[in-house]
Design an enzyme around this catalytic site. Structure first.
Site, PDB file in Angstrom:
ATOM      1  N   CYS A   1       0.838  -1.256  -0.173  1.00 30.39           N
ATOM      2  CA  CYS A   1       0.118   0.045   0.043  1.00 30.39           C
ATOM      3  C   CYS A   1       0.830   1.284  -0.014  1.00 30.39           C
ATOM      4  CB  CYS A   1      -0.810   0.066   1.166  1.00 30.39           C
ATOM      5  SG  CYS A   1      -1.560   1.651   1.608  1.00 30.39           S
TER       6      CYS A   1
ATOM      7  N   CYS B   1       0.432   3.292   3.731  1.00 29.42           N
ATOM      8  CA  CYS B   1       0.929   2.590   4.816  1.00 29.42           C
ATOM      9  C   CYS B   1       2.176   3.307   5.336  1.00 29.42           C
ATOM     10  CB  CYS B   1       0.878   1.262   4.740  1.00 29.42           C
ATOM     11  SG  CYS B   1      -0.764   0.243   5.001  1.00 29.42           S
TER      12      CYS B   1
ATOM     13  N   HIS C   1      -4.258   0.387   8.142  1.00 27.58           N
ATOM     14  CA  HIS C   1      -4.756   0.120   6.548  1.00 27.58           C
ATOM     15  C   HIS C   1      -6.030  -0.471   6.752  1.00 27.58           C
ATOM     16  CE1 HIS C   1      -4.153  -0.915   2.405  1.00 27.58           C
ATOM     17  NE2 HIS C   1      -4.762  -1.952   2.707  1.00 27.58           N
TER      18      HIS C   1
ATOM     19  N   ASN D   1     -13.357   9.759  -1.365  1.00 28.56           N
ATOM     20  CA  ASN D   1     -14.206   8.712  -2.048  1.00 28.56           C
ATOM     21  C   ASN D   1     -14.110   7.367  -1.558  1.00 28.56           C
ATOM     22  OD1 ASN D   1     -15.115  10.315  -4.363  1.00 28.56           O
ATOM     23  ND2 ASN D   1     -13.208   9.973  -5.111  1.00 28.56           N
TER      24      ASN D   1
ATOM     25  N   SER E   1      -9.045   4.240  -5.055  1.00 26.89           N
ATOM     26  CA  SER E   1      -8.235   3.440  -5.679  1.00 26.89           C
ATOM     27  C   SER E   1      -7.469   2.326  -4.689  1.00 26.89           C
ATOM     28  CB  SER E   1      -7.009   3.978  -6.594  1.00 26.89           C
ATOM     29  OG  SER E   1      -6.621   4.982  -5.750  1.00 26.89           O
TER      30      SER E   1
ATOM     31  N   HIS F   1      -6.882   1.707   1.970  1.00 27.42           N
ATOM     32  CA  HIS F   1      -6.475   2.582   3.167  1.00 27.42           C
ATOM     33  C   HIS F   1      -7.218   3.844   3.531  1.00 27.42           C
ATOM     34  CE1 HIS F   1      -2.764   3.108   5.695  1.00 27.42           C
ATOM     35  NE2 HIS F   1      -3.561   4.344   6.027  1.00 27.42           N
TER      36      HIS F   1
ATOM     37  N   HIS G   1      -8.599   7.456   3.665  1.00 28.97           N
ATOM     38  CA  HIS G   1      -7.723   8.596   3.492  1.00 28.97           C
ATOM     39  C   HIS G   1      -8.676   9.341   2.737  1.00 28.97           C
ATOM     40  CE1 HIS G   1      -7.624   6.611  -0.552  1.00 28.97           C
ATOM     41  NE2 HIS G   1      -7.398   7.808  -1.216  1.00 28.97           N
TER      42      HIS G   1
ATOM     43  N   GLN H   1      -8.998  13.325   0.307  1.00 26.12           N
ATOM     44  CA  GLN H   1      -8.173  14.492  -0.538  1.00 26.12           C
ATOM     45  C   GLN H   1      -8.486  15.823  -0.531  1.00 26.12           C
ATOM     46  OE1 GLN H   1      -7.473  13.147  -4.619  1.00 26.12           O
ATOM     47  NE2 GLN H   1      -8.812  11.368  -4.401  1.00 26.12           N
TER      48      GLN H   1
HETATM   49 ZN   LIG Z   1      -2.284   1.119   3.788  1.00 20.93          ZN
END
Ligand SMILES: [Zn+2]
Ligand SMILES: [Zn+2]
Ligand SMILES: [Zn+2]
Length: 346
Positions: free
Chosen positions: A50, A53, A115, A155, A163, A166, A168, A170
């Protein structure tokens, strides 16, 4: 009003000035469309492959630090980048070909080093830390003299084009206020000028009286399926206090928002007993260094699922060429979400 709701009708989105077609009688028709298999992969706490990570290297060569809470970095594949001060533009004689360069900054923010977590499975204190960083990022980017708008968005799920699982989001900050916030800026300004009050304050008051579309509420925030919702389980998260941006929230309000986000994301996961994909984002006042007494802090959740974890709504046909349309009414969707959250709590 109740008879209207059994028949096809248009509803006006007060924030965008656009209409949505509601067709309640169609909710019964048989479905013969696409059936997708559910992504129920369990993720490891750490994935050596990833790029988000801790300690892993990203495409382009940078290596992530051994971060313990949140981590923010400039997107290696930014959609925007800060340009030289002399702006480029193109316009032909007829004015039919028009373009101009757009400077901006795109960042990625990891919510957690883990993750396998999501907003719905993170602890409330961890979500609180995430939204403290959101507030700081908005302030930092928004204070740049050429940044006039900061968009924080997430998203979630491959269905929404994420994509990487993990956790996250933006953060895109740029010189021009984008299409959706510009519509909301105009409607809120117009309402404020006309009524000498705030559109979302007044709308929230009305929803709290009617109590038909409220999904969740605490002392600081209210989650509503808006009267004009386009997506089946779309919700809007509205601050009870009239504030324009995350940095204006006090500590208790931030705790309240963290609890709200936890409730709504974990509630979504219960609706179809599967991780609920969505796009979500905060609409905060523009950072154009103007006063924005009209702007009211809120977040939108746009989940695509319609009838199960495998049946999603597409914006196609009449929606692309005419007007967005929905079958299940916002009131029915709110009832379903409310019931799901209530049973998840017991
Ligand atoms: Zn990750
Ligand atoms: Zn307000
Ligand atoms: Zn908005």
């Amino acid at each position: 009003m109740s008879r209207l709701r059994e028949h096809p009708h248009f509803r006006l989105n007060q924030l965008t000035g656009e209409w949505v077609l509601v067709s309640p009688h169609r909710a019964q028709r048989p479905w013969q469309g696409q059936v997708e298999s559910v992504a129920r992969r369990s993720e490891p706490q750490y994935d050596p492959e990833c790029y988000l990570c801790p300690r892993n290297s990203r495409a382009g060569g940078a290596r992530n630090p051994d971060y313990k809470e949140t981590f923010v970095f400039t997107n290696d594949y930014s959609a925007l980048y800060p340009l030289a001060p002399d702006q480029l533009s193109e316009e032909n004689k007829s004015g039919l070909i028009v373009a101009r360069s757009e400077p901006g900054i795109c960042r990625v923010m990891c919510f957690s080093p883990r993750h396998d977590l999501t907003l719905s499975t993170m602890r409330i204190e961890e979500i609180r830390r995430v939204l403290d960083v959101w507030a700081d990022q908005y302030s930092e980017l928004g204070s740049l003299d050429w940044i006039n708008h900061v968009q924080i968005f997430e998203n979630r799920g491959s269905m929404m084009g994420a994509s990487n699982p993990h956790p996250h989001c933006q953060i895109w900050a740029n010189a021009t206020i984008p299409n959706e916030p510009v519509k909301e800026l105009r409607t809120q300004q117009e309402y404020h000028r006309r009524s000498q009050s705030c559109l979302l304050c007044d709308y929230l008051k009305l929803e709290l009286q009617e109590r038909e579309r409220i999904v969740f509420e605490n002392d600081a925030f209210v989650v509503v399926v808006p009267y004009w919702a386009v997506w089946p389980f779309e919700v809007i998260v509205i601050s009870r206090a009239h504030v324009a941006k995350l940095p204006e929230l006090g500590s208790q309000q931030r705790d309240g928002l963290a609890q709200t986000l936890k409730q709504i994301t974990s509630g979504f996961d219960e609706v179809f007993q599967a991780p609920f994909p969505y796009s979500m984002g905060f609409h905060q006042s523009p950072t154009d260094k103007q006063e924005h007494p009209e702007w009211h802090l809120h977040a939108h959740f746009y989940p695509p699922l319609l009838r199960s974890a495998t049946i999603r709504k597409f914006m196609v046909g009449y929606e692309l060429l005419g007007t967005p349309q929905r079958d299940i009414t916002p009131e029915t969707a709110a009832q379903r979400l409310r019931d799901t959250l209530a049973s998840a709590r017991t």
